[in-house]
Design an enzyme around this catalytic site. Structure first.
Site, PDB file in Angstrom:
ATOM      1  N   GLY A 175      44.747  28.801  37.991  1.00 50.99           N
ATOM      2  CA  GLY A 175      43.620  28.093  38.591  1.00 50.99           C
ATOM      3  C   GLY A 175      42.432  28.951  38.956  1.00 50.99           C
ATOM      4  O   GLY A 175      41.664  28.594  39.856  1.00 50.99           O
TER       5      GLY A 175
ATOM      6  N   HIS B 132      37.299  27.017  27.016  1.00 45.80           N
ATOM      7  CA  HIS B 132      38.178  27.676  26.043  1.00 45.80           C
ATOM      8  C   HIS B 132      37.809  29.164  25.979  1.00 45.80           C
ATOM      9  O   HIS B 132      36.621  29.494  25.895  1.00 45.80           O
ATOM     10  CB  HIS B 132      38.026  27.017  24.663  1.00 45.80           C
ATOM     11  CG  HIS B 132      38.947  27.632  23.652  1.00 45.80           C
ATOM     12  ND1 HIS B 132      40.299  27.349  23.622  1.00 45.80           N
ATOM     13  CD2 HIS B 132      38.729  28.548  22.686  1.00 45.80           C
ATOM     14  CE1 HIS B 132      40.861  28.066  22.662  1.00 45.80           C
ATOM     15  NE2 HIS B 132      39.930  28.798  22.079  1.00 45.80           N
TER      16      HIS B 132
ATOM     17  N   ASN C 280      39.804  29.314  37.162  1.00 46.34           N
ATOM     18  CA  ASN C 280      38.607  28.523  36.825  1.00 46.34           C
ATOM     19  C   ASN C 280      38.374  27.428  37.859  1.00 46.34           C
ATOM     20  O   ASN C 280      37.226  27.114  38.189  1.00 46.34           O
ATOM     21  CB  ASN C 280      38.729  27.930  35.415  1.00 46.34           C
ATOM     22  CG  ASN C 280      38.352  28.953  34.360  1.00 46.34           C
ATOM     23  OD1 ASN C 280      37.193  29.291  34.214  1.00 46.34           O
ATOM     24  ND2 ASN C 280      39.356  29.480  33.671  1.00 46.34           N
TER      25      ASN C 280
END
Ligand code: GAR
Length: 202
Positions: A14, A112, A16
């Site tokens: 987590g 991504h 991000n």
């Protein structure tokens, strides 16, 4: 000011998600607010980060559902029940069906860890992306934020940022540099841009 409610889907550490939480606090994200964090792994550290930030959390485990259709409909009920209009995939390691992505057309974004169209699509996730980039010998990699459609990593690109590959990089050192220099920056910026567009087009 009205804000777009955001659901963040996670599976792991987590970082991000943390970048989004921090961006909300620092005022980089002003058009949206994270209303819900959903994990498909019960021990995902991302859930602890959400709880620490006083954000509602939910866990939906694939193995507790009869099939992937039940798995997705449970996620949809949670997202719609919380009134979320934008879904952010932040290290969510499960491919969503065409039924799901078309239901939320232009309302799901993903981060991504490569410059799409390199090292992306089915099977390219997490460290595998960086292993492939190093095996190929690219000198530049980076991160991409894109809309999610029925093609894995195939939706319209929102933002990209290049990151240098250094001699002696391992998948882990490259992953860390790409997260720090690219992912944690372009995910919040993209999130704000998409939320702002949603508000303007209401
Ligand atoms: C991130 O590097 C993200 O880009 C990647 O997984 C990591 C999750 O880290 N996602 C994919 O590979 C999706 N195809 P985090 O849980 O610390 O944010």
């Amino acid at each position: 000011m009205k804000k777009v409610k955001i659901a963040v889907l996670v599976s792991g550490g987590g970082t991000n998600l943390q970048a989004l939480i921090d961006a909300q606090k620092s005022g980089i994200i002003t058009s949206g607010e994270i209303a819900l964090v959903i994990s498909n792994k019960k021990d995902a550290y991302a859930l602890e980060r959400a709880k620490a930030a006083k954000i509602d959390t939910a866990t939906v485990l694939r193995k507790e559902c009869a099939d992937s259709s039940e798995f997705e409909s449970r996620i949809i009920s949670l997202i719609d029940g919380a009134g979320c209009e934008l879904i952010v995939l932040a290290g969510f390691m499960s491919i969503l069906s065409e039924g799901f992505t078309s239901y939320y057309r232009d309302r799901i974004i993903n981060v991504h860890p490569s410059l799409i169209p390199s090292f992306c699509g089915q099977g390219f996730y997490g460290l595998r992306v960086h292993e492939a980039a190093l095996a190929y010998g690219v000198k530049v990699s980076g991160a991409t934020v894109h809309f999610v459609n029925e093609i894995p990593d195939g939706g319209k690109i929102i933002m990209q940022k290049a990151v240098e590959v250094k001699d002696g990089d391992t998948p882990e050192t490259l992953q860390k540099r790409i997260m720090e220099e690219a992912e944690w920056r372009i995910l919040p910026l993209s999130c704000e841009q998409v939320c702002k567009n949603i508000l303007e087009n209401k």
